[in-house]
Design a protein around this motif. Structure first.
Motif, PDB file in Angstrom:
ATOM      1  N   ARG A  45       0.801  -1.191   0.003  1.00 53.73           N
ATOM      2  CA  ARG A  45      -0.009   0.078   0.180  1.00 53.73           C
ATOM      3  C   ARG A  45       0.898   1.341  -0.040  1.00 53.73           C
ATOM      4  O   ARG A  45       0.630   2.351  -0.659  1.00 53.73           O
ATOM      5  CB  ARG A  45      -0.890  -0.028   1.334  1.00 53.73           C
ATOM      6  N   MET A  46       1.989   1.249   0.770  1.00 57.11           N
ATOM      7  CA  MET A  46       2.794   2.201   0.609  1.00 57.11           C
ATOM      8  C   MET A  46       3.551   2.417  -0.456  1.00 57.11           C
ATOM      9  O   MET A  46       3.682   3.705  -1.084  1.00 57.11           O
ATOM     10  CB  MET A  46       3.945   2.244   1.971  1.00 57.11           C
ATOM     11  N   ARG A  47       3.680   1.487  -1.142  1.00 58.74           N
ATOM     12  CA  ARG A  47       4.494   1.455  -2.534  1.00 58.74           C
ATOM     13  C   ARG A  47       3.498   2.283  -3.517  1.00 58.74           C
ATOM     14  O   ARG A  47       3.876   3.058  -4.237  1.00 58.74           O
ATOM     15  CB  ARG A  47       4.872   0.134  -3.139  1.00 58.74           C
ATOM     16  N   ASP A  48       2.364   1.724  -3.508  1.00 58.77           N
ATOM     17  CA  ASP A  48       1.309   2.511  -4.270  1.00 58.77           C
ATOM     18  C   ASP A  48       1.287   3.931  -4.037  1.00 58.77           C
ATOM     19  O   ASP A  48       1.059   4.653  -4.896  1.00 58.77           O
ATOM     20  CB  ASP A  48      -0.134   1.601  -4.269  1.00 58.77           C
ATOM     21  N   TYR A  49       1.101   4.099  -2.754  1.00 62.42           N
ATOM     22  CA  TYR A  49       1.027   5.580  -2.164  1.00 62.42           C
ATOM     23  C   TYR A  49       1.893   6.533  -2.680  1.00 62.42           C
ATOM     24  O   TYR A  49       1.628   7.564  -3.615  1.00 62.42           O
ATOM     25  CB  TYR A  49       0.937   5.737  -0.918  1.00 62.42           C
ATOM     26  N   TYR A  50       3.351   6.047  -2.610  1.00 64.93           N
ATOM     27  CA  TYR A  50       4.340   6.985  -3.141  1.00 64.93           C
ATOM     28  C   TYR A  50       4.308   6.881  -4.603  1.00 64.93           C
ATOM     29  O   TYR A  50       4.806   8.059  -5.125  1.00 64.93           O
ATOM     30  CB  TYR A  50       5.813   6.428  -2.527  1.00 64.93           C
ATOM     31  N   ARG A  51       4.129   5.928  -5.296  1.00 62.26           N
ATOM     32  CA  ARG A  51       4.107   5.762  -6.685  1.00 62.26           C
ATOM     33  C   ARG A  51       3.376   6.920  -7.055  1.00 62.26           C
ATOM     34  O   ARG A  51       3.451   7.730  -8.182  1.00 62.26           O
ATOM     35  CB  ARG A  51       3.795   4.524  -7.161  1.00 62.26           C
ATOM     36  N   SER A  52       2.178   6.919  -6.839  1.00 54.95           N
ATOM     37  CA  SER A  52       0.835   7.838  -7.154  1.00 54.95           C
ATOM     38  C   SER A  52       1.458   9.247  -7.080  1.00 54.95           C
ATOM     39  O   SER A  52       1.224  10.043  -7.875  1.00 54.95           O
ATOM     40  CB  SER A  52      -0.155   7.828  -6.541  1.00 54.95           C
ATOM     41  N   PHE A  53       2.499   9.815  -6.314  1.00 57.53           N
ATOM     42  CA  PHE A  53       2.858  11.149  -6.247  1.00 57.53           C
ATOM     43  C   PHE A  53       3.820  11.193  -7.551  1.00 57.53           C
ATOM     44  O   PHE A  53       4.093  12.375  -7.994  1.00 57.53           O
ATOM     45  CB  PHE A  53       3.392  11.746  -4.708  1.00 57.53           C
TER      46      PHE A  53
END
Ligand SMILES: Cc1cc2nc3c(=O)[nH]c(=O)nc-3n(C[C@H](O)[C@H](O)[C@H](O)COP(=O)(O)O)c2cc1C
Length: 379
Positions: A45-53
């Protein structure tokens, strides 16, 4: 809100930060999320969160505060760490995802100091002195009631803290990060040493404003010695604290000159100043200069990152212009829309940043992520 200022071109100019070629001046501000595994490993979830920025156009991301050791540094349950090799492995997909989308990512290393409120490793807090942080623990991070009274670090323990930052910086490099930011702001350990009323030490780490910068300087130099010259090292500095939002440095501009001048004498690459409003006067009783302007003046050789309600392209442009900043860090406005840089660049509609009253519960932090993924009308 809509965005039309001609000066926004500056936001889209590339910037060289040591070895990093940043495509623009937009930085994601560090924001704690307490969404790691209980043992501090980063999640998908953190991977996806940071990728989105990175997908949304942020050239540089600074992570949430990460604890560097398995001793007293962790501040929140479910906070991520960089204290073990398992932590390193867990961050690799996060940094790879950001790099795949053209972004760079810096790990913010944070020792909670007197503001710790959730640590499964050890009990008890450590700080400059046995002085309790003001205010109450943060409810959105599952805390309640007053902070604990910390114990003062002794000389040997200070050495261990310094070493732990250096070791965590090496782990950050191994995990694919492009640099580290030492959290020297917001009332956590390094800021507690900088703060007159939290630091009653009579050894070389306390007393004068210059002596209070010693821990920060020694951490920077230990980190630099550990990671070498091919890695970005920054530090974040504030007046306000999580536990004391309106605190101002008692010696005003003179203290800013001491703090920023002392840091300018280290091998740090950038100063990240954070205020409630980045473009407002830091010491209104003295003059109109903002904290980033003072950092620019007293640390002329360093890169300056400004943060604090730079919610629109126009406010960011002001900070990058007269405000003396090289880069602008966006927090709550980025939570409202992970593609804040693209929207500003394209003159599209911006959602309002999340307000402090929305900080009531963990649920709202997760709501912000949902809101950021909603389709947004273009203007
Ligand atoms: C949910 C949340 C978590 C935060 N966690 C951190 C953190 O881990 N480290 C840090 O230095 N600042 C943290 N901050 C402060 C932000 O980086 C930033 O300074 C603040 O939100 C003001 O900037 P803004 O007006 O652009 O939101 C946090 C802020 C928010 C809203």
């Amino acid at each position: 809100m809509s965005e039309t200022s001609a000066s926004e071109a500056t936001l889209n100019e590339p910037y060289g930060l040591r070895g990093l070629d940043l495509p623009n001046r937009a930085v994601l501000a560090p924001m704690t999320r307490i969404s790691a595994h209980g043992d501090g490993r980063a999640t998908e979830r953190m991977r996806d969160y940071y990728r989105s920025f990175a997908e949304g156009g942020f050239g540089l991301l600074v992570t949430e505060g990460i604890y560097p050791d398995a001793a007293h540094s962790q501040g929140y349950l479910d906070q991520p760490g960089l204290a073990t090799s398992a932590h390193v492995d867990s961050w690799l997909p996060v940094t790879a995802a950001v790099h795949e989308h053209g972004g760079s990512i810096i790990a913010q290393l944070m020792h909670a100091g007197p503001q710790g409120q959730g640590n499964p490793h050890v009990s008890g807090l450590r700080s400059a002195s046995a002085v309790r942080a003001r205010g109450e623990q943060a409810g959105m991070y599952r805390g309640s009631g007053p902070y604990e009274v910390p114990e003062a670090l002794n000389a040997e323990e200070i050495g261990e803290v310094i070493s732990s930052f250096a070791a965590a910086a090496v782990r950050a490099r191994d995990a694919g990060f492009d640099g580290v930011e030492i959290h020297g702001a917001n009332g956590y350990l390094v800021d507690a040493f900088l703060t007159d009323y939290l630091n009653e030490r009579t050894d070389g780490y306390g007393g004068s404003p210059m002596a209070r910068t010693r821990l920060a300087r020694e951490i920077i130099e230990a980190v630099r010695a550990a990671v070498g010259n091919d890695f970005v090292v920054g530090i974040r500095i504030s007046q306000g604290k999580v536990s004391d939002a309106t605190h101002r440095w008692s010696e005003g501009v003179a203290e800013a000159e001491t703090v920023f001048g002392a840091l300018a004498g280290t091998s740090v690459d950038y100063l990240h100043t954070t205020e409630w409003k980045a473009n407002a006067p830091a010491f209104p009783d003295e003059d109109a200069r903002s904290l980033s302007q003072l950092a620019r003046e007293f640390a002329p050789g360093l890169s300056i990152v400004a943060n604090g309600h730079l919610d629109t392209g126009a406010e960011a442009a002001e900070s990058l212009g007269a405000g003396g900043a090289d880069l602008v860090a966006i927090g709550k406005a980025a939570l409202a829309q992970h593609d804040w840089p693209q929207r500003v660049q394209q003159g599209r509609q911006l959602l309002d940043p999340l307000t402090p009253s929305a900080f009531g519960s963990l649920a709202t932090i997760q709501d912000w992520e949902l809101r950021a993924s909603e389709p947004v009308p273009t203007s």
